[in-house]
Design a protein around this motif. Structure first.
Motif, short mmCIF file in Angstrom:
data_model
loop_
_atom_site.label_atom_id
_atom_site.label_comp_id
_atom_site.label_asym_id
_atom_site.label_seq_id
_atom_site.Cartn_x
_atom_site.Cartn_y
_atom_site.Cartn_z
N UNK A 2 7.61 -1.10 9.48
CA UNK A 2 7.11 -1.79 8.29
C UNK A 2 6.15 -0.88 7.53
N UNK A 3 5.67 -1.35 6.42
CA UNK A 3 4.81 -0.54 5.55
C UNK A 3 3.57 -0.05 6.30
N UNK A 4 2.88 -0.97 6.99
CA UNK A 4 1.63 -0.61 7.66
C UNK A 4 1.85 0.40 8.77
N UNK A 22 8.00 7.39 1.28
CA UNK A 22 8.19 7.10 -0.14
C UNK A 22 8.37 5.60 -0.37
N UNK A 23 9.15 4.96 0.48
CA UNK A 23 9.37 3.52 0.34
C UNK A 23 8.09 2.74 0.58
N UNK A 28 3.23 -1.70 -4.11
CA UNK A 28 1.79 -1.80 -4.42
C UNK A 28 0.99 -2.13 -3.17
N UNK A 29 1.54 -2.98 -2.30
CA UNK A 29 0.82 -3.33 -1.06
C UNK A 29 0.69 -2.13 -0.13
N UNK A 30 1.65 -1.21 -0.17
CA UNK A 30 1.57 0.01 0.63
C UNK A 30 0.47 0.93 0.15
N UNK A 31 0.36 1.06 -1.16
CA UNK A 31 -0.72 1.90 -1.72
C UNK A 31 -2.08 1.28 -1.44
N UNK A 32 -2.17 -0.04 -1.54
CA UNK A 32 -3.44 -0.72 -1.25
C UNK A 32 -3.79 -0.56 0.22
N UNK A 33 -2.77 -0.65 1.10
CA UNK A 33 -3.03 -0.48 2.53
C UNK A 33 -3.50 0.94 2.83
#
Length: 67
Positions: A2-4, A22-23, A28-33
């Motif tokens: 997952x993203x995290x 990259x994915x 946006x939640x990935x960049x915020x994390x």
């Protein structure tokens, strides 16, 4: 992954595929994390790695003398 977990693995120096990173960062939640994870790691790195042990022998000796 997952993203995290993808971002955590990247920050931990583990091998992460470029497409997976990259994915994760495309969302946006990935960049915020990523920003939150970096800030948290910075805060934790400023803390001492270990707490100094307490010398309890002095306290035990004072209790033994009082008895």
């Amino acid at each position: 992954m997952n993203i995290e977990s993808t971002i955590d693995a990247f920050l931990d120096g583990e091998t992460v595929g470029p497409a997976a990173l990259d994915a994760a960062l495309a969302a946006a939640e990935g960049r915020a994390y990523l920003i939150d994870a970096l800030a948290m790691r910075q805060l934790l790195s400023d803390q001492p790695a270990a707490v100094a042990p307490v010398d309890r022998r002095g306290a035990l000796l004072s209790y033994a003398r009082a008895a």
